[in-house]
Design a protein around this motif. Structure first.
Motif: not given
Length: 155
Positions: A62-67, A146-155
């Motif tokens: 959600e933070r990424i989407d808002a940003f 950030l799109g890649r990070e958003r798609a990958e919820p956990q590392r």
């Protein structure tokens, strides 16, 4: 900054942000070009952000989407102000966007925005407009990361 300070670090203080500010102000006027291979986000800081969000039950997505939803408007405002020669508006908006980028560990974008702010204070419109173009290009790289990070919820 409005009161005449040269820089700031937001709380909670991030060691990487502190190091970046110290480096900026101690480099004795030597300009170092940005490494274009540098990642758009600072991996270690972003992983800490992800872990913190998980501990607090917040949604990093959600933070990424808002940003990503807010930045294009800020960039357009910066570009328009630079084209119109309104250096005060450029500096104000660049600081606002710089803080938002810092909050998502977008270190490269933070440095570019800092440079935009410095050029705005100097009143160098030609260099300022070129630097704003660099910020826009970097935002494209950042958006993809950030799109890649958003798609990958956990590392």
């Amino acid at each position: 900054l409005e009161a005449g300070m040269d820089d700031y670090i937001s709380k909670p203080v991030n060691p990487a942000a502190l190091e970046a500010v110290i480096e900026r102000w101690t480099r004795e006027g030597v300009e170092r070009p940005l490494d274009h291979r540098e990642l758009p986000i600072d991996r270690e800081s972003f992983d800490q952000l992800r872990a913190s969000a998980e501990r607090q039950g917040e949604s990093l997505a959600e933070r990424i989407d808002a940003f990503l939803g807010q930045v294009p408007e800020l960039l357009r405002a910066i570009e328009a102000a630079a084209q119109g020669g309104d250096v005060e508006a450029v500096g104000r908006r660049a600081r606002e966007l710089e803080q938002r980028c810092e909050d998502l560990a977008a270190r490269r974008m933070v440095r570019l925005l800092f440079e935009v702010g410095m050029l705005a204070r100097m009143g160098d419109l030609e260099a300022l407009q070129a630097a704003v173009g660099g910020v826009t290009t970097e935002f494209e790289r950042l958006s993809e990361a950030l799109g890649r990070e958003r798609a990958e919820p956990q590392r």
